[in-house]
Design a protein around this motif. Structure first.
Motif, PDB file in Angstrom:
ATOM      1  N   TRP A  32       1.194  -1.234   0.105  1.00  0.00           N
ATOM      2  CA  TRP A  32       0.023   0.059   0.020  1.00  0.00           C
ATOM      3  C   TRP A  32       0.905   1.213   0.197  1.00  0.00           C
ATOM      4  CZ3 TRP A  32      -0.315   3.239   4.459  1.00  0.00           C
ATOM      5  CH2 TRP A  32      -1.095   4.331   4.479  1.00  0.00           C
ATOM      6  N   ARG A  33       2.019   1.205   0.943  1.00  0.00           N
ATOM      7  CA  ARG A  33       2.686   2.290   1.047  1.00  0.00           C
ATOM      8  C   ARG A  33       3.627   2.771  -0.002  1.00  0.00           C
ATOM      9  NH1 ARG A  33       5.162   6.246   0.735  1.00  0.00           N
ATOM     10  NH2 ARG A  33       5.983   7.631   2.556  1.00  0.00           N
ATOM     11  N   CYS A  34       4.126   1.501  -0.754  1.00  0.00           N
ATOM     12  CA  CYS A  34       5.058   1.647  -1.827  1.00  0.00           C
ATOM     13  C   CYS A  34       4.564   1.519  -3.169  1.00  0.00           C
ATOM     14  CB  CYS A  34       6.573   0.766  -1.334  1.00  0.00           C
ATOM     15  SG  CYS A  34       7.112   0.991   0.227  1.00  0.00           S
ATOM     16  N   GLY A  35       3.302   1.329  -3.281  1.00  0.00           N
ATOM     17  CA  GLY A  35       2.851   1.115  -4.663  1.00  0.00           C
ATOM     18  C   GLY A  35       3.463   0.053  -5.396  1.00  0.00           C
ATOM     19  N   VAL A  36       3.651  -1.058  -4.679  1.00  0.00           N
ATOM     20  CA  VAL A  36       4.256  -2.146  -5.559  1.00  0.00           C
ATOM     21  C   VAL A  36       3.270  -2.729  -6.867  1.00  0.00           C
ATOM     22  CG1 VAL A  36       5.216  -4.547  -5.380  1.00  0.00           C
ATOM     23  CG2 VAL A  36       5.452  -3.069  -3.390  1.00  0.00           C
ATOM     24  N   ASP A  37       4.043  -2.808  -7.823  1.00  0.00           N
ATOM     25  CA  ASP A  37       3.264  -3.161  -9.112  1.00  0.00           C
ATOM     26  C   ASP A  37       3.212  -4.838  -9.350  1.00  0.00           C
ATOM     27  OD1 ASP A  37       2.262  -3.321 -11.531  1.00  0.00           O
ATOM     28  OD2 ASP A  37       3.935  -2.703 -12.675  1.00  0.00           O
ATOM     29  N   MET A  38       2.330  -5.200  -8.852  1.00  0.00           N
ATOM     30  CA  MET A  38       2.177  -6.651  -8.934  1.00  0.00           C
ATOM     31  C   MET A  38       1.974  -7.278 -10.308  1.00  0.00           C
ATOM     32  SD  MET A  38       3.018  -6.944  -5.952  1.00  0.00           S
ATOM     33  CE  MET A  38       2.833  -8.906  -5.787  1.00  0.00           C
ATOM     34  N   THR A  39       1.831  -6.542 -11.232  1.00  0.00           N
ATOM     35  CA  THR A  39       1.728  -6.969 -12.626  1.00  0.00           C
ATOM     36  C   THR A  39       3.216  -7.274 -13.134  1.00  0.00           C
ATOM     37  OG1 THR A  39       1.832  -4.796 -13.708  1.00  0.00           O
ATOM     38  CG2 THR A  39      -0.525  -5.746 -13.192  1.00  0.00           C
ATOM     39  N   SER A  40       4.212  -6.799 -12.258  1.00  0.00           N
ATOM     40  CA  SER A  40       5.348  -6.911 -12.948  1.00  0.00           C
ATOM     41  C   SER A  40       5.814  -8.334 -12.240  1.00  0.00           C
ATOM     42  CB  SER A  40       6.518  -5.843 -12.084  1.00  0.00           C
ATOM     43  OG  SER A  40       7.708  -6.306 -12.127  1.00  0.00           O
ATOM     44  N   LYS A  41       6.496  -9.079 -13.188  1.00  0.00           N
ATOM     45  CA  LYS A  41       6.932 -10.527 -12.983  1.00  0.00           C
ATOM     46  C   LYS A  41       7.968 -10.523 -11.760  1.00  0.00           C
ATOM     47  CE  LYS A  41       9.174 -14.841 -15.318  1.00  0.00           C
ATOM     48  NZ  LYS A  41       9.480 -15.147 -16.291  1.00  0.00           N
ATOM     49  N   ASP A  42       8.885  -9.552 -11.838  1.00  0.00           N
ATOM     50  CA  ASP A  42      10.192  -9.532 -10.776  1.00  0.00           C
ATOM     51  C   ASP A  42       9.367  -9.290  -9.585  1.00  0.00           C
ATOM     52  OD1 ASP A  42      11.906  -9.785 -12.875  1.00  0.00           O
ATOM     53  OD2 ASP A  42      12.450  -7.710 -12.920  1.00  0.00           O
ATOM     54  N   ASN A  43       8.413  -8.392  -9.375  1.00  0.00           N
ATOM     55  CA  ASN A  43       7.842  -7.880  -8.294  1.00  0.00           C
ATOM     56  C   ASN A  43       6.949  -9.376  -7.642  1.00  0.00           C
ATOM     57  OD1 ASN A  43       8.718  -5.569  -7.932  1.00  0.00           O
ATOM     58  ND2 ASN A  43       7.024  -4.673  -8.827  1.00  0.00           N
ATOM     59  N   MET A  44       6.401  -9.871  -8.462  1.00  0.00           N
ATOM     60  CA  MET A  44       5.635 -11.399  -8.109  1.00  0.00           C
ATOM     61  C   MET A  44       6.442 -12.397  -7.834  1.00  0.00           C
ATOM     62  SD  MET A  44       2.487 -10.810  -8.298  1.00  0.00           S
ATOM     63  CE  MET A  44       2.025 -12.703  -8.197  1.00  0.00           C
ATOM     64  N   ASN A  45       7.875 -12.557  -8.346  1.00  0.00           N
ATOM     65  CA  ASN A  45       8.660 -13.527  -7.963  1.00  0.00           C
ATOM     66  C   ASN A  45       9.461 -13.151  -6.682  1.00  0.00           C
ATOM     67  OD1 ASN A  45       8.724 -15.078 -10.147  1.00  0.00           O
ATOM     68  ND2 ASN A  45      10.194 -14.283 -11.251  1.00  0.00           N
ATOM     69  N   ASP A  46       9.585 -11.993  -6.452  1.00  0.00           N
ATOM     70  CA  ASP A  46      10.167 -11.471  -5.074  1.00  0.00           C
ATOM     71  C   ASP A  46       8.912 -11.615  -4.001  1.00  0.00           C
ATOM     72  OD1 ASP A  46      12.244 -10.407  -6.113  1.00  0.00           O
ATOM     73  OD2 ASP A  46      11.452  -8.346  -6.185  1.00  0.00           O
ATOM     74  N   PHE A  47       7.858 -11.775  -4.148  1.00  0.00           N
ATOM     75  CA  PHE A  47       6.768 -12.082  -3.375  1.00  0.00           C
ATOM     76  C   PHE A  47       6.604 -13.615  -3.080  1.00  0.00           C
ATOM     77  CE2 PHE A  47       2.396 -13.841  -3.100  1.00  0.00           C
ATOM     78  CZ  PHE A  47       1.927 -13.328  -1.688  1.00  0.00           C
ATOM     79  N   TYR A  48       6.770 -14.485  -4.069  1.00  0.00           N
ATOM     80  CA  TYR A  48       6.815 -15.914  -4.033  1.00  0.00           C
ATOM     81  C   TYR A  48       8.014 -16.400  -3.416  1.00  0.00           C
ATOM     82  CZ  TYR A  48       2.742 -16.110  -7.325  1.00  0.00           C
ATOM     83  OH  TYR A  48       1.686 -15.931  -7.716  1.00  0.00           O
ATOM     84  N   ARG A  49       9.179 -15.833  -3.400  1.00  0.00           N
ATOM     85  CA  ARG A  49      10.335 -16.350  -2.754  1.00  0.00           C
ATOM     86  C   ARG A  49      10.110 -15.873  -1.259  1.00  0.00           C
ATOM     87  NH1 ARG A  49      13.159 -14.366  -7.391  1.00  0.00           N
ATOM     88  NH2 ARG A  49      13.369 -12.263  -6.382  1.00  0.00           N
ATOM     89  N   PHE A  50       9.521 -14.575  -0.949  1.00  0.00           N
ATOM     90  CA  PHE A  50       9.325 -14.396   0.460  1.00  0.00           C
ATOM     91  C   PHE A  50       8.321 -15.257   1.128  1.00  0.00           C
ATOM     92  CE2 PHE A  50       5.452 -12.259   2.392  1.00  0.00           C
ATOM     93  CZ  PHE A  50       6.184 -12.007   3.905  1.00  0.00           C
ATOM     94  N   LEU A  51       7.248 -15.617   0.356  1.00  0.00           N
ATOM     95  CA  LEU A  51       6.259 -16.757   0.560  1.00  0.00           C
ATOM     96  C   LEU A  51       6.811 -17.969   1.007  1.00  0.00           C
ATOM     97  CD1 LEU A  51       3.562 -17.060   1.442  1.00  0.00           C
ATOM     98  CD2 LEU A  51       2.853 -17.548  -1.118  1.00  0.00           C
ATOM     99  N   THR A  52       7.757 -18.553  -0.129  1.00  0.00           N
ATOM    100  CA  THR A  52       8.492 -19.615   0.046  1.00  0.00           C
ATOM    101  C   THR A  52       9.068 -19.716   1.380  1.00  0.00           C
ATOM    102  OG1 THR A  52       8.610 -19.957  -2.351  1.00  0.00           O
ATOM    103  CG2 THR A  52       9.984 -21.171  -0.930  1.00  0.00           C
ATOM    104  N   CYS A  53       9.891 -18.825   1.882  1.00  0.00           N
ATOM    105  CA  CYS A  53      10.580 -18.732   2.948  1.00  0.00           C
ATOM    106  C   CYS A  53       9.666 -19.079   4.106  1.00  0.00           C
ATOM    107  CB  CYS A  53      11.351 -17.604   3.130  1.00  0.00           C
ATOM    108  SG  CYS A  53      12.845 -17.474   1.932  1.00  0.00           S
ATOM    109  N   VAL A  54       8.534 -18.490   3.975  1.00  0.00           N
ATOM    110  CA  VAL A  54       7.680 -18.514   5.195  1.00  0.00           C
ATOM    111  C   VAL A  54       7.117 -19.990   5.490  1.00  0.00           C
ATOM    112  CG1 VAL A  54       5.374 -17.541   6.389  1.00  0.00           C
ATOM    113  CG2 VAL A  54       6.933 -16.038   5.202  1.00  0.00           C
ATOM    114  N   VAL A  55       6.477 -20.328   4.200  1.00  0.00           N
ATOM    115  CA  VAL A  55       5.941 -21.702   4.261  1.00  0.00           C
ATOM    116  C   VAL A  55       7.125 -22.858   4.581  1.00  0.00           C
ATOM    117  CG1 VAL A  55       5.045 -23.620   2.398  1.00  0.00           C
ATOM    118  CG2 VAL A  55       4.384 -21.019   2.463  1.00  0.00           C
TER     119      VAL A  55
END
Length: 349
Positions: free
Chosen positions: A77-100
């Motif tokens: 919300w604060r940084c306006g992350v563009d989730m249509t970007s493949k790189d941003n989505m991959n960053d999110f998925y790697r973050f989620l992978t670490c948590v899982v």
């Protein structure tokens, strides 16, 4: 990443972990989920800890997951992350992978804890069962990271680095298993594992900020806050133990973040306390077997073998040498802090 987001996440995690103890500890008491204590070869005064509730790791697990989710929403919300970007989505998925991945290792610990409580002894999962599950989850973690864009096979040791190719994955599987179990071994004195991991996660948060790994910094600071909240219940005299549920989760978290950053020297230095804890066990067992075998060859008589340390993991050696539990926690945490700061310095090499 705005500083206030990390600060909010850490405070939220601390509050969740600390407050949840008021509900979880009495609940575990009612269920009679007490920790079996073995004092045959260790400090006899640990016998008074018999029956202290275990599985308290749920405090910081809940705190880390909830605070990370809230923090990530604030970040987007604060940084306006563009989730249509493949790189941003991959960053999110790697973050989620670490948590899982951390949650899956926490599940291994939970099964182990539950079996110990149900059987009222220290016989949980067998070593083969735990190793098999850890092996499968480790392959899954490395595979998921590769799938989400982490295809680097370079091993970065600060002063030099090299591309290990496919061998990278063969090396990292035993690294994951060793480090996660090393963190588990560190959980043997009230407040020790939580304090050392609190320091480790603070160091990782600084590293994530330097390397601009915003998503991972949310998880590391959330876990730091969760550990701090848990210590309200775990410092000596502990009202609750984290159990394998907590220590396996922490071990996987430390390892996952270190590998996700691809700064392997940093990981080694941040995890140095854990590494030495496990290494002390390896040294003790190896020397014990060697001297026993040597004595048998020389005399033909069976012998128990000799020991280097009074007891391992090495925190018990210090304990039997007269260190109080508080002194051990402070000493090991300071050692972790010094090694961690050295690790931060290597990022600028």
């Amino acid at each position: 990443m705005p500083f206030w987001i990390n600060l909010t996440v850490s405070v939220l995690a601390l509050a969740i972990a600390g407050i949840s103890g008021f509900f979880l500890v009495p609940f575990l008491h009612r269920l009679k989920f007490g920790q079996p204590i073995k004092t045959k070869d260790g400090p006899q005064w640990h016998a008074k800890k018999q029956g202290t509730p275990t599985m308290g790791g749920f405090m910081f697990i809940l705190a880390a997951v909830v605070a990370s989710a809230c923090g990530y929403c604030l970040y987007r919300w604060r940084c306006g992350v563009d989730m249509t970007s493949k790189d941003n989505m991959n960053d999110f998925y790697r973050f989620l992978t670490c948590v899982v991945f951390a949650l899956l290792f926490g599940l291994i610990g939970f099964i182990d804890d539950y079996l110990k409580v149900a059987r009222k002894n220290n016989d949980g999962l067998s070593a083969k069962q735990k190793m098999a599950m850890q092996f499968i989850f480790s392959i899954g973690f490395l595979g998921a990271m590769y799938l989400f864009g982490d295809t680097s096979t370079v091993i970065d040791l600060g002063f030099f680095s090299f591309d290990a190719g496919f061998i990278y994955y063969i090396i990292m599987i035993p690294v994951i298993i060793y480090l996660t179990n090393a963190v588990n071994l560190t959980d043997g004195v009230d407040g020790l594992c939580g304090s050392v991991t609190f320091v480790a996660m603070l160091i990782f948060t600084v590293a994530c900020s330097i390397l601009e790994e915003s998503e991972l910094s949310i998880f590391t600071i959330a876990l730091a806050g969760g550990c701090l909240g848990f210590l309200m219940w775990n410092l000596n005299p502990a009202k609750c133990f984290m159990g394998d549920t907590g220590s396996m989760f922490l071990g996987a978290s430390v390892t996952a973040v270190g590998l996700a950053l691809h700064k392997h020297l940093l990981l080694i230095l941040v995890a140095m306390v854990y590494i030495l804890e496990a290494l002390s066990v390896v040294i003790q067992v190896s020397y014990f077997k060697y001297t026993a075998k040597k004595h048998f060859k020389a005399t033909g008589e069976a012998h128990k073998g000799k020991r280097i340390f009074k007891m391992t993991p090495i925190h018990h050696h210090f304990e039997l040498s007269g260190f109080s539990e508080y002194k051990i926690v402070i000493t090991f945490s300071l050692a972790g802090m010094i090694c961690g700061i050295l690790g931060i310095i290597t990022l600028f090499l």
